[in-house]
Design a protein around this motif. Structure first.
Motif, PDB file in Angstrom:
ATOM      1  N   VAL A 120     -13.180 -45.765 -29.906  1.00  0.00           N
ATOM      2  CA  VAL A 120     -14.543 -45.250 -29.966  1.00  0.00           C
ATOM      3  C   VAL A 120     -14.909 -44.904 -31.404  1.00  0.00           C
ATOM      4  CG1 VAL A 120     -16.136 -43.476 -29.161  1.00  0.00           C
ATOM      5  CG2 VAL A 120     -14.345 -44.314 -27.629  1.00  0.00           C
ATOM      6  N   GLU A 121     -16.048 -45.430 -31.841  1.00  0.00           N
ATOM      7  CA  GLU A 121     -16.615 -45.074 -33.136  1.00  0.00           C
ATOM      8  C   GLU A 121     -17.852 -44.224 -32.858  1.00  0.00           C
ATOM      9  OE1 GLU A 121     -17.422 -48.570 -35.454  1.00  0.00           O
ATOM     10  OE2 GLU A 121     -15.344 -49.277 -35.296  1.00  0.00           O
ATOM     11  N   ASP A 122     -17.784 -42.945 -33.181  1.00  0.00           N
ATOM     12  CA  ASP A 122     -18.872 -42.003 -32.931  1.00  0.00           C
ATOM     13  C   ASP A 122     -19.776 -41.947 -34.159  1.00  0.00           C
ATOM     14  OD1 ASP A 122     -20.558 -39.924 -32.283  1.00  0.00           O
ATOM     15  OD2 ASP A 122     -18.964 -38.435 -32.042  1.00  0.00           O
ATOM     16  N   GLU A 123     -21.016 -42.393 -33.997  1.00  0.00           N
ATOM     17  CA  GLU A 123     -21.978 -42.416 -35.095  1.00  0.00           C
ATOM     18  C   GLU A 123     -22.858 -41.171 -35.132  1.00  0.00           C
ATOM     19  OE1 GLU A 123     -22.056 -44.622 -37.608  1.00  0.00           O
ATOM     20  OE2 GLU A 123     -20.206 -45.337 -36.695  1.00  0.00           O
ATOM     21  N   GLY A 124     -22.489 -40.142 -34.375  1.00  0.00           N
ATOM     22  CA  GLY A 124     -23.188 -38.879 -34.434  1.00  0.00           C
ATOM     23  C   GLY A 124     -24.245 -38.738 -33.363  1.00  0.00           C
ATOM     24  N   PRO A 125     -24.828 -37.553 -33.385  1.00  0.00           N
ATOM     25  CA  PRO A 125     -24.652 -36.420 -34.281  1.00  0.00           C
ATOM     26  C   PRO A 125     -23.409 -35.606 -33.927  1.00  0.00           C
ATOM     27  CG  PRO A 125     -26.242 -35.824 -32.609  1.00  0.00           C
ATOM     28  CD  PRO A 125     -25.850 -37.270 -32.362  1.00  0.00           C
ATOM     29  N   ASP A 126     -23.170 -34.562 -34.720  1.00  0.00           N
ATOM     30  CA  ASP A 126     -21.984 -33.729 -34.527  1.00  0.00           C
ATOM     31  C   ASP A 126     -22.277 -32.447 -33.765  1.00  0.00           C
ATOM     32  OD1 ASP A 126     -20.409 -35.562 -35.935  1.00  0.00           O
ATOM     33  OD2 ASP A 126     -20.951 -34.646 -37.849  1.00  0.00           O
ATOM     34  N   GLY A 127     -23.516 -32.234 -33.346  1.00  0.00           N
ATOM     35  CA  GLY A 127     -23.860 -31.008 -32.647  1.00  0.00           C
ATOM     36  C   GLY A 127     -25.198 -31.110 -31.958  1.00  0.00           C
ATOM     37  N   LEU A 128     -25.642 -29.990 -31.410  1.00  0.00           N
ATOM     38  CA  LEU A 128     -26.854 -29.951 -30.597  1.00  0.00           C
ATOM     39  C   LEU A 128     -28.129 -29.639 -31.370  1.00  0.00           C
ATOM     40  CD1 LEU A 128     -25.397 -28.087 -27.495  1.00  0.00           C
ATOM     41  CD2 LEU A 128     -26.308 -30.425 -27.528  1.00  0.00           C
TER      42      LEU A 128
END
Length: 146
Positions: free
Chosen positions: A31-39
């Motif tokens: 898995v490559e997570d391109e964001g975001p890092d929060g809410l």
């Protein structure tokens, strides 16, 4: 290692994205997570563009985009030249892959429950493109959209 899935969301899809990442890794996907890092509130087109570009550059990758409704992510990815499908049930996910060779699955966290969303994800990832007459139609999409 398994196939690579590129995933992104906005604040409206962040919680479902976290569930998907955990599940995809359990299923053996990279898995490559391109964001975001929060809410924190953010703009969905930026994350849709990141995912669409990575999927566009590498035919072996599939993408997932999640926002509140899935609409904005779908529109952005399609505008960037990647076939993206907003799917609200398993049949749509199957047909998006089998008939339309959709490369990005789009979902709305605010309109699709987690259990159904996971079933849609599974169906999308398990279904292969049917080719043949469907490829002819995809070629026509590219021809008429120029």
């Amino acid at each position: 290692m398994g196939k690579t899935i590129v995933i992104g969301s906005d604040h409206g899809g962040f919680n479902l994205k976290a569930v998907f990442i955990k599940t995809l890794e359990e299923w053996g996907y990279n898995v490559e997570d391109e964001g975001p890092d929060g809410l924190d509130s953010c703009d969905y087109p930026m994350f849709a563009a990141k995912v669409a570009n990575k999927v566009k550059e590498d035919d072996s990758k599939l993408g997932i985009l999640i926002c509140g409704t899935g609409q904005g992510m779908t529109m952005t990815a399609n505008r960037m030249g990647v076939r993206a499908a907003l799917c609200t049930n398993e049949f749509l996910a199957e047909m998006a892959r089998e008939h339309n060779d959709a490369r990005i699955l789009c979902l709305g966290e605010r309109v699709t429950g987690q259990g159904l969303a996971l079933a849609i994800l599974k169906k999308f990832l398990e279904t292969e493109f049917g080719g043949d007459r469907h490829q002819r139609r995809i070629d026509l999409i590219d021809t008429v959209s120029k």
